[in-house]
Design a protein around this motif. Structure first.
Motif, PDB file in Angstrom:
ATOM      1  N   GLY A  39     -23.838 -42.906  18.855  1.00 28.24           N
ATOM      2  CA  GLY A  39     -23.539 -42.641  20.270  1.00 28.24           C
ATOM      3  C   GLY A  39     -24.753 -42.185  21.059  1.00 28.24           C
ATOM      4  O   GLY A  39     -24.666 -41.949  22.257  1.00 28.24           O
ATOM      5  N   TYR A  40     -25.897 -42.098  20.385  1.00 29.07           N
ATOM      6  CA  TYR A  40     -27.139 -41.706  21.058  1.00 29.07           C
ATOM      7  C   TYR A  40     -28.079 -42.900  21.169  1.00 29.07           C
ATOM      8  O   TYR A  40     -27.949 -43.875  20.430  1.00 29.07           O
ATOM      9  N   HIS A  41     -29.023 -42.805  22.103  1.00 28.45           N
ATOM     10  CA  HIS A  41     -30.051 -43.830  22.258  1.00 28.45           C
ATOM     11  C   HIS A  41     -31.361 -43.316  21.655  1.00 28.45           C
ATOM     12  O   HIS A  41     -31.683 -42.138  21.812  1.00 28.45           O
ATOM     13  N   ASP A  42     -32.091 -44.216  21.017  1.00 33.17           N
ATOM     14  CA  ASP A  42     -33.432 -43.835  20.563  1.00 33.17           C
ATOM     15  C   ASP A  42     -34.329 -43.699  21.783  1.00 33.17           C
ATOM     16  O   ASP A  42     -34.299 -44.552  22.681  1.00 33.17           O
ATOM     17  N   GLY A 150     -27.840 -29.859  21.365  1.00 31.58           N
ATOM     18  CA  GLY A 150     -28.176 -30.882  22.349  1.00 31.58           C
ATOM     19  C   GLY A 150     -29.575 -31.402  22.103  1.00 31.58           C
ATOM     20  O   GLY A 150     -30.427 -30.694  21.554  1.00 31.58           O
ATOM     21  N   ALA A 151     -29.797 -32.653  22.542  1.00 32.37           N
ATOM     22  CA  ALA A 151     -31.057 -33.334  22.228  1.00 32.37           C
ATOM     23  C   ALA A 151     -32.269 -32.641  22.854  1.00 32.37           C
ATOM     24  O   ALA A 151     -33.384 -32.739  22.331  1.00 32.37           O
ATOM     25  N   ASP A 152     -32.083 -31.922  23.979  1.00 31.66           N
ATOM     26  CA  ASP A 152     -33.227 -31.303  24.658  1.00 31.66           C
ATOM     27  C   ASP A 152     -33.453 -29.849  24.241  1.00 31.66           C
ATOM     28  O   ASP A 152     -34.419 -29.222  24.683  1.00 31.66           O
ATOM     29  N   GLY A 166     -36.759 -40.202  18.262  1.00 35.14           N
ATOM     30  CA  GLY A 166     -35.371 -40.077  17.799  1.00 35.14           C
ATOM     31  C   GLY A 166     -34.482 -39.896  19.026  1.00 35.14           C
ATOM     32  O   GLY A 166     -34.620 -40.620  20.016  1.00 35.14           O
ATOM     33  N   ARG A 167     -33.607 -38.908  18.978  1.00 30.78           N
ATOM     34  CA  ARG A 167     -32.782 -38.601  20.153  1.00 30.78           C
ATOM     35  C   ARG A 167     -33.599 -37.908  21.245  1.00 30.78           C
ATOM     36  O   ARG A 167     -33.067 -37.540  22.279  1.00 30.78           O
ATOM     37  N   GLY A 168     -34.847 -37.660  20.969  1.00 30.34           N
ATOM     38  CA  GLY A 168     -35.694 -36.859  21.854  1.00 30.34           C
ATOM     39  C   GLY A 168     -35.933 -35.499  21.221  1.00 30.34           C
ATOM     40  O   GLY A 168     -36.629 -34.659  21.783  1.00 30.34           O
ATOM     41  N   VAL A 196     -24.992 -41.621  32.959  1.00 29.62           N
ATOM     42  CA  VAL A 196     -26.203 -42.365  33.329  1.00 29.62           C
ATOM     43  C   VAL A 196     -26.639 -43.261  32.162  1.00 29.62           C
ATOM     44  O   VAL A 196     -27.000 -44.423  32.359  1.00 29.62           O
ATOM     45  N   TYR A 197     -26.552 -42.733  30.934  1.00 30.02           N
ATOM     46  CA  TYR A 197     -26.865 -43.581  29.763  1.00 30.02           C
ATOM     47  C   TYR A 197     -25.920 -44.785  29.711  1.00 30.02           C
ATOM     48  O   TYR A 197     -26.338 -45.910  29.438  1.00 30.02           O
ATOM     49  N   ARG A 198     -24.618 -44.533  29.972  1.00 28.66           N
ATOM     50  CA  ARG A 198     -23.637 -45.622  29.927  1.00 28.66           C
ATOM     51  C   ARG A 198     -23.970 -46.680  30.970  1.00 28.66           C
ATOM     52  O   ARG A 198     -23.934 -47.879  30.701  1.00 28.66           O
TER      53      ARG A 198
HETATM   54  O1  C5P Z   1     -27.480 -34.133  23.239  1.00 28.06           O
HETATM   55  P1  C5P Z   1     -26.941 -33.940  24.620  1.00 28.06           P
HETATM   56  O2  C5P Z   1     -25.685 -33.131  24.655  1.00 28.06           O
HETATM   57  O3  C5P Z   1     -27.970 -33.464  25.590  1.00 28.06           O
HETATM   58  O4  C5P Z   1     -26.557 -35.400  25.119  1.00 28.06           O
HETATM   59  C1  C5P Z   1     -25.546 -35.631  26.062  1.00 28.06           C
HETATM   60  C2  C5P Z   1     -25.155 -37.090  25.987  1.00 28.06           C
HETATM   61  O5  C5P Z   1     -26.235 -37.906  26.484  1.00 28.06           O
HETATM   62  C3  C5P Z   1     -24.871 -37.622  24.607  1.00 28.06           C
HETATM   63  O6  C5P Z   1     -23.535 -37.376  24.223  1.00 28.06           O
HETATM   64  C4  C5P Z   1     -25.130 -39.105  24.780  1.00 28.06           C
HETATM   65  O7  C5P Z   1     -24.036 -39.729  25.428  1.00 28.06           O
HETATM   66  C5  C5P Z   1     -26.289 -39.123  25.756  1.00 28.06           C
HETATM   67  N1  C5P Z   1     -27.590 -39.222  25.058  1.00 28.06           N
HETATM   68  C6  C5P Z   1     -27.961 -40.443  24.526  1.00 28.06           C
HETATM   69  N2  C5P Z   1     -29.152 -40.569  23.852  1.00 28.06           N
HETATM   70  C7  C5P Z   1     -29.990 -39.511  23.740  1.00 28.06           C
HETATM   71  C8  C5P Z   1     -29.655 -38.240  24.299  1.00 28.06           C
HETATM   72  C9  C5P Z   1     -28.430 -38.137  24.952  1.00 28.06           C
HETATM   73  O8  C5P Z   1     -27.221 -41.429  24.638  1.00 28.06           O
HETATM   74  N3  C5P Z   1     -31.141 -39.669  23.081  1.00 28.06           N
END
Ligand code: C5P
Length: 332
Positions: A39-42, A150-152, A166-168, A196-198
Motif C-alpha cells: 500500500g506504499y509507494h517506493d 509513519g514514513a516521515d 524505500g517508503r522514505g 494525493v498518492y491515489r
Molecule cells: O506512513 P504515513 O502514515 O505517513 O503514510 C500515509 C499514507 O500515505 C500511507 O497510508 C500511504 O497511503 C501513503 N504513502 C505511500 N507511499 C509512501 C508514503 C506514504 O503511498 N512512501
C-alpha cells in the motif's frame, strides 16, 4: 524493558514534566515509484528540516490525553489516539511494557495537513520525551517504533538533510552547507496524503500525469527542472540557492494541483513576487518558495501576504536539527 526507574506507576503525577522539540521539513526532491503490495509507494526523496518547531511537553497524569496550543492549534487536529503525538507515546509504552500515563501537550508551529511533516514532528518529539521519562535508552527500539508510526517520522527524529528511500524511511545523511531561506504559503484548502498518492496513481493510469511510474522513481518531470536527486544533493552541498532552485523537484505536484487547483494560483503568485522557484511541499498543499537570502525572503513574504487566495505566509530557514529534549527553565 518493563516498569519505570522512576518509581511506581500508580503515582505518575509525582514525576516532573519532560519537554522535547522536533522540526517540520520540506522535500527538496520527491520522486514517486509505482504502488507496492504493502500500500506504499517506493520513493527517492531528499528531506531538509526547517526551523519551524513542534514542542511537546509530557505531563505525568492519571490518564493519557492530548492538548493543543500554538499558531496552528486548530479543530482539525485529532485529540484521540489517532493524534501522532499520543500515538507515539502509546506505541513506546506498549513496546517497553510501561504504563505511565501522560498528558501530551503539543505546541504547534508547523502548518497542519500541509505536507510539512508537523504530525511526524509531534511523534518524534513525543518519542524522545517519553523515552526520557521512562528511562528507555534503546535507540534501535525507538527507531523501530518511529518507523511504525509513519514514513516521515524517522526523518523527524534525525533532522538535518537526508536522502530517503524505500517508503522514505530508509535514511542516509547528506552533507549540507549553509542555510537556505524559504517562504511557505498555505492555500485555503487541505489535502490528505493518501488521497494525493491515489490521485497520482489514477493520473498515471490515465496517462495524464507527466510523471511516469513505469520507469521508476525519478523518471518523470512534472515541473521544469531535472528529476535527478544528484543535482539537488550537489546544490545542497554548495549552499547556492540558485543551483538548488534549478534542481528542486516533486512528482506529486500534478496530483496535488488536480485535487486543489488553488495551489497553482499560489505558485504563480509567489513566482510573480520574485521567488527563485516554487515547490509543492511533500503531498501539499503548502508551497515553499526559495529565496536568495533573508531580505529576498522578506520581500516575497510581504507580496504573498497581500495576495488573494493565500491563507498564511511563514518565513523559515533550513536545515534545522533533529528531535531533542528541551531542558527545564533553570530554577530561580
Ligand atoms: O506512513 P504515513 O502514515 O505517513 O503514510 C500515509 C499514507 O500515505 C500511507 O497510508 C500511504 O497511503 C501513503 N504513502 C505511500 N507511499 C509512501 C508514503 C506514504 O503511498 N512512501
Amino acid at each position: 524493558m518493563t516498569g519505570s526507574p522512576f518509581g511506581p506507576a500508580s503515582h505518575p503525577e509525582t514525576l516532573d514534566p519532560v519537554t522535547a522539540r522536533a522540526y517540520g521539513k520540506i522535500n527538496a526532491f520527491l520522486a514517486v515509484g509505482p504502488l507496492q503490495d504493502d500500500g506504499y509507494h517506493d520513493l527517492v526523496t531528499v528531506f531538509q528540516s526547517l526551523d519551524l518547531a513542534e514542542t511537546v511537553t509530557l505531563v505525568p497524569a492519571e490518564d493519557f490525553s492530548v492538548t493543543l496550543s500554538g499558531r496552528y492549534a486548530d479543530t482539525t487536529v485529532p485529540l484521540d489516539s489517532s493524534n501522532l503525538g499520543l500515538a507515539a507515546v502509546l506505541a513506546l509504552a506498549e513496546a517497553t511494557g510501561t504504563t505511565i500515563p501522560v498528558e501530551v501537550a503539543i505546541e504547534k508551529n508547523v502548518p497542519v495537513a500541509g505536507g510539512m511533516g508537523g504530525g511526524s514532528a509531534d511523534a518524534a518529539a513525543a518519542l524522545v520525551a517519553y523515552a526520557h521519562l521512562i528511562g528507555c535508552t534503546d535507540r534501535d527500539l525507538i527507531a523501530e517504533v518511529a518507523r511504525g508510526l509513519g514514513a516521515d517520522v524517522p526523518f523527524a527524529l534525525r533532522g538535518g538533510t537526508a536522502l530517503g528511500t524505500g517508503r522514505g524511511d530508509e535514511l542516509s545523511p547528506v552533507l549540507g552547507r549553509g542555510e537556505f531561506h524559504w517562504v511557505l504559503a498555505t492555500s485555503t484548502g487541505r489535502l490528505s496524503t493518501p488521497e494525493v498518492y491515489r490521485r497520482l496513481d489514477e493520473l498515471r493510469a490515465a496517462g495524464s500525469s507527466t510523471t511516469g511510474a513505469d520507469a521508476g522513481p525519478g523518471a518523470g518531470a512534472a515541473e521544469a527542472g531535472p528529476a535527478d536527486p544528484a543535482a539537488v544533493l550537489r546544490a545542497l552541498g554548495t549552499a547556492d540557492p540558485e543551483a538548488l532552485a534549478g534542481a528542486l523537484h516533486n512528482d506529486m505536484t500534478d496530483a496535488a494541483i488536480d485535487l486543489l487547483p488553488d495551489i497553482a494560483h499560489v505558485m504563480d503568485t509567489g513566482m510573480r513576487a520574485g521567488a527563485l522557484r516554487a515547490l509543492v511541499s511533500g503531498s501539499g498543499p503548502t508551497v515553499g518558495f526559495l529565496a536568495r537570502d533573508h531580505t529576498h525572503a522578506l520581500e516575497i513574504a510581504v507580496l504573498l501576504e497581500a495576495s488573494r487566495g493565500v491563507r498564511q505566509v511563514v518565513r523559515t530557514t533550513g536545515p534545522a536539527g533533529g528531535a531533542h529534549l528541551v531542558p527545564p527553565p533553570a530554577a530561580a
